[in-house]
Design a protein around this motif. Structure first.
Motif, PDB file in Angstrom:
ATOM      1  N   VAL A 300     -25.135 108.547  45.730  1.00 43.15           N
ATOM      2  CA  VAL A 300     -24.321 107.379  45.365  1.00 43.15           C
ATOM      3  C   VAL A 300     -25.222 106.202  45.028  1.00 43.15           C
ATOM      4  O   VAL A 300     -25.012 105.493  44.032  1.00 43.15           O
ATOM      5  N   LEU A 301     -26.243 105.988  45.855  1.00 42.34           N
ATOM      6  CA  LEU A 301     -27.173 104.877  45.637  1.00 42.34           C
ATOM      7  C   LEU A 301     -27.898 105.028  44.306  1.00 42.34           C
ATOM      8  O   LEU A 301     -28.037 104.058  43.548  1.00 42.34           O
ATOM      9  N   LEU A 302     -28.333 106.244  43.997  1.00 37.65           N
ATOM     10  CA  LEU A 302     -29.057 106.485  42.750  1.00 37.65           C
ATOM     11  C   LEU A 302     -28.159 106.283  41.541  1.00 37.65           C
ATOM     12  O   LEU A 302     -28.530 105.603  40.570  1.00 37.65           O
ATOM     13  N   VAL A 303     -26.952 106.868  41.583  1.00 36.96           N
ATOM     14  CA  VAL A 303     -26.035 106.767  40.449  1.00 36.96           C
ATOM     15  C   VAL A 303     -25.669 105.309  40.179  1.00 36.96           C
ATOM     16  O   VAL A 303     -25.671 104.844  39.025  1.00 36.96           O
ATOM     17  N   ARG A 304     -25.382 104.566  41.233  1.00 40.26           N
ATOM     18  CA  ARG A 304     -24.990 103.166  41.040  1.00 40.26           C
ATOM     19  C   ARG A 304     -26.161 102.309  40.599  1.00 40.26           C
ATOM     20  O   ARG A 304     -25.983 101.350  39.845  1.00 40.26           O
ATOM     21  N   SER A 305     -27.368 102.649  41.051  1.00 41.69           N
ATOM     22  CA  SER A 305     -28.544 101.907  40.604  1.00 41.69           C
ATOM     23  C   SER A 305     -28.781 102.129  39.119  1.00 41.69           C
ATOM     24  O   SER A 305     -29.057 101.184  38.364  1.00 41.69           O
ATOM     25  N   VAL A 306     -28.666 103.394  38.679  1.00 41.78           N
ATOM     26  CA  VAL A 306     -28.836 103.689  37.252  1.00 41.78           C
ATOM     27  C   VAL A 306     -27.760 103.004  36.429  1.00 41.78           C
ATOM     28  O   VAL A 306     -28.036 102.428  35.364  1.00 41.78           O
ATOM     29  N   ALA A 307     -26.511 103.026  36.934  1.00 44.67           N
ATOM     30  CA  ALA A 307     -25.425 102.356  36.218  1.00 44.67           C
ATOM     31  C   ALA A 307     -25.673 100.857  36.123  1.00 44.67           C
ATOM     32  O   ALA A 307     -25.396 100.225  35.096  1.00 44.67           O
ATOM     33  N   GLY A 308     -26.221 100.274  37.204  1.00 46.57           N
ATOM     34  CA  GLY A 308     -26.520  98.851  37.183  1.00 46.57           C
ATOM     35  C   GLY A 308     -27.606  98.517  36.178  1.00 46.57           C
ATOM     36  O   GLY A 308     -27.518  97.508  35.464  1.00 46.57           O
ATOM     37  N   VAL A 309     -28.629  99.362  36.098  1.00 47.58           N
ATOM     38  CA  VAL A 309     -29.707  99.141  35.124  1.00 47.58           C
ATOM     39  C   VAL A 309     -29.163  99.242  33.703  1.00 47.58           C
ATOM     40  O   VAL A 309     -29.490  98.421  32.827  1.00 47.58           O
ATOM     41  N   ARG A 310     -28.332 100.252  33.450  1.00 48.08           N
ATOM     42  CA  ARG A 310     -27.750 100.401  32.108  1.00 48.08           C
ATOM     43  C   ARG A 310     -26.868  99.219  31.753  1.00 48.08           C
ATOM     44  O   ARG A 310     -26.885  98.729  30.618  1.00 48.08           O
ATOM     45  N   ARG A 311     -26.070  98.758  32.737  1.00 50.33           N
ATOM     46  CA  ARG A 311     -25.191  97.630  32.489  1.00 50.33           C
ATOM     47  C   ARG A 311     -26.002  96.377  32.167  1.00 50.33           C
ATOM     48  O   ARG A 311     -25.661  95.616  31.252  1.00 50.33           O
ATOM     49  N   THR A 312     -27.109  96.175  32.887  1.00 49.45           N
ATOM     50  CA  THR A 312     -27.971  95.026  32.619  1.00 49.45           C
ATOM     51  C   THR A 312     -28.598  95.124  31.240  1.00 49.45           C
ATOM     52  O   THR A 312     -28.675  94.133  30.500  1.00 49.45           O
ATOM     53  N   ALA A 313     -29.032  96.343  30.881  1.00 46.66           N
ATOM     54  CA  ALA A 313     -29.637  96.533  29.560  1.00 46.66           C
ATOM     55  C   ALA A 313     -28.624  96.272  28.450  1.00 46.66           C
ATOM     56  O   ALA A 313     -28.947  95.655  27.425  1.00 46.66           O
TER      57      ALA A 313
END
Length: 332
Positions: A300-313
């Protein structure tokens, strides 16, 4: 001062573990690590899924009653993440702190989000303390005298605190809710949330049932740990010891859960004639299986971190395109 207390908690846990190694040797710890098996891991994941679902459902009920938005799916994901962070970070509660603050921010009310998590965890602790008092009163022979006194005192304190809070809330809550004093107003708001989140007829039966189910899940995982560690004692003999071990895990002297649990298991198993070293081995196996059960939280932590990075990008890319379009449409 907070940093000092944090270091004292960590040093306290190390001190407990060091004393156990000094008295019992390192074999009890290493034996626990060496006994981890595939069936044990599978059982930990299944039991962990059930207990996480029960706990997340309890949190959702309390948070919803306090007026916060929280779906069961989000609650399960956030709870898994919190359990994983609790297991890998010092003190054993940082995951819950993150869960409380993050949900409060997402809901637009951080203080109430924090209170929802505190109340949800408090409900579980009340059921655990009640179970420990029942063990002490029902099977006093399996509990050392020092533990009997501590558990009984804890039970009395919880009952008195609950009664005092209810009486003060009844008598002064209505007036203090509009008090100019932040302390009185905060106390009144907290009492109102306690009544609304835990004590109404619409809330307490479900919260109580889920708390009992969660405790049953933790005890089931402890029994699995005992069997993996090679303890063949009957379940009725193990459960009282495990209830008290779970109660000891609430002490703020642990490193990812390790510390008081191993010390208490050594004392309890030794007093029950099962061997102090065997108690440490069971506690170590339980700690490892608990961490295994929380591993979906890492996902969960990994998926949400990746989603957060993509959203920021995406936001940065959108801002850059807007800026270029503005420069083209409004030349210097």
């Amino acid at each position: 001062m907070k940093r000092l207390f944090a270091w004292l908690r960590i040093l306290g846990a190390f001190a407990i573990l060091a004393v156990l190694v000094w008295q019992l040797g390192s074999a009890a710890f290493l034996d626990g690590l060496g006994r981890i098996s595939v069936p044990g891991v599978a059982a930990a994941l299944v039991i962990g899924c059930a207990t996480t679902l029960f706990s997340a459902g309890r949190w959702q009920i309390v948070a919803t009653r306090l007026g916060l938005r929280l779906s069961l799916r989000t609650a399960v994901g956030d709870y898994y993440r919190a359990l994983f962070l609790n297991g890998v970070l010092p003190a054993g509660v940082l995951g819950d702190v993150h869960r409380a603050v993050q949900h409060g921010r997402d809901s637009g009310d951080v203080p109430r989000g924090v209170r929802a998590v505190v109340l949800e965890r408090t409900a579980g602790q009340v059921v655990l303390i009640a179970s420990a008092v029942t063990v002490v009163l029902g099977a006093p022979d399996v509990v050392p005298a020092a533990f009997r006194e501590v558990v009984v005192v804890a039970g009395v304190v919880v009952v008195l605190a609950a009664v005092a809070a209810l009486v003060v809330g009844r008598l002064l809550g209505g007036r203090w809710i509009h008090s100019p004093s932040k302390v009185r107003r905060g106390f009144a708001v907290t009492l109102a949330d306690v009544r609304l989140g835990l004590l109404t007829r619409e809330t307490w039966p479900a919260v109580g049932f889920l708390s009992v189910a969660t405790l049953a899940g933790h005890l089931a995982l402890f029994v699995v740990a005992a069997r993996v560690a090679g303890v063949g004692a009957p379940v009725w003999q193990l459960v009282p010891l495990m209830v008290l071990a779970l109660l000891a895990m609430g002490l703020p002297l642990n490193i990812g859960g390790f510390g008081p649990r191993e010390g208490v298991c050594a004392l309890l198993f030794g007093a029950a004639g099962l061997g102090a070293a065997q108690g440490v081995t069971v506690a170590v196996v339980y700690g490892v299986l608990t961490l295994v059960a929380s591993l979906p939280g890492a996902g969960v932590l990994l998926v949400r971190s990746v989603a957060g990075v993509r959203r920021t990008a995406l936001l940065r890319g959108s801002a850059a395109r807007t800026a270029r379009r503005f420069q083209v449409e409004v030349p210097g």
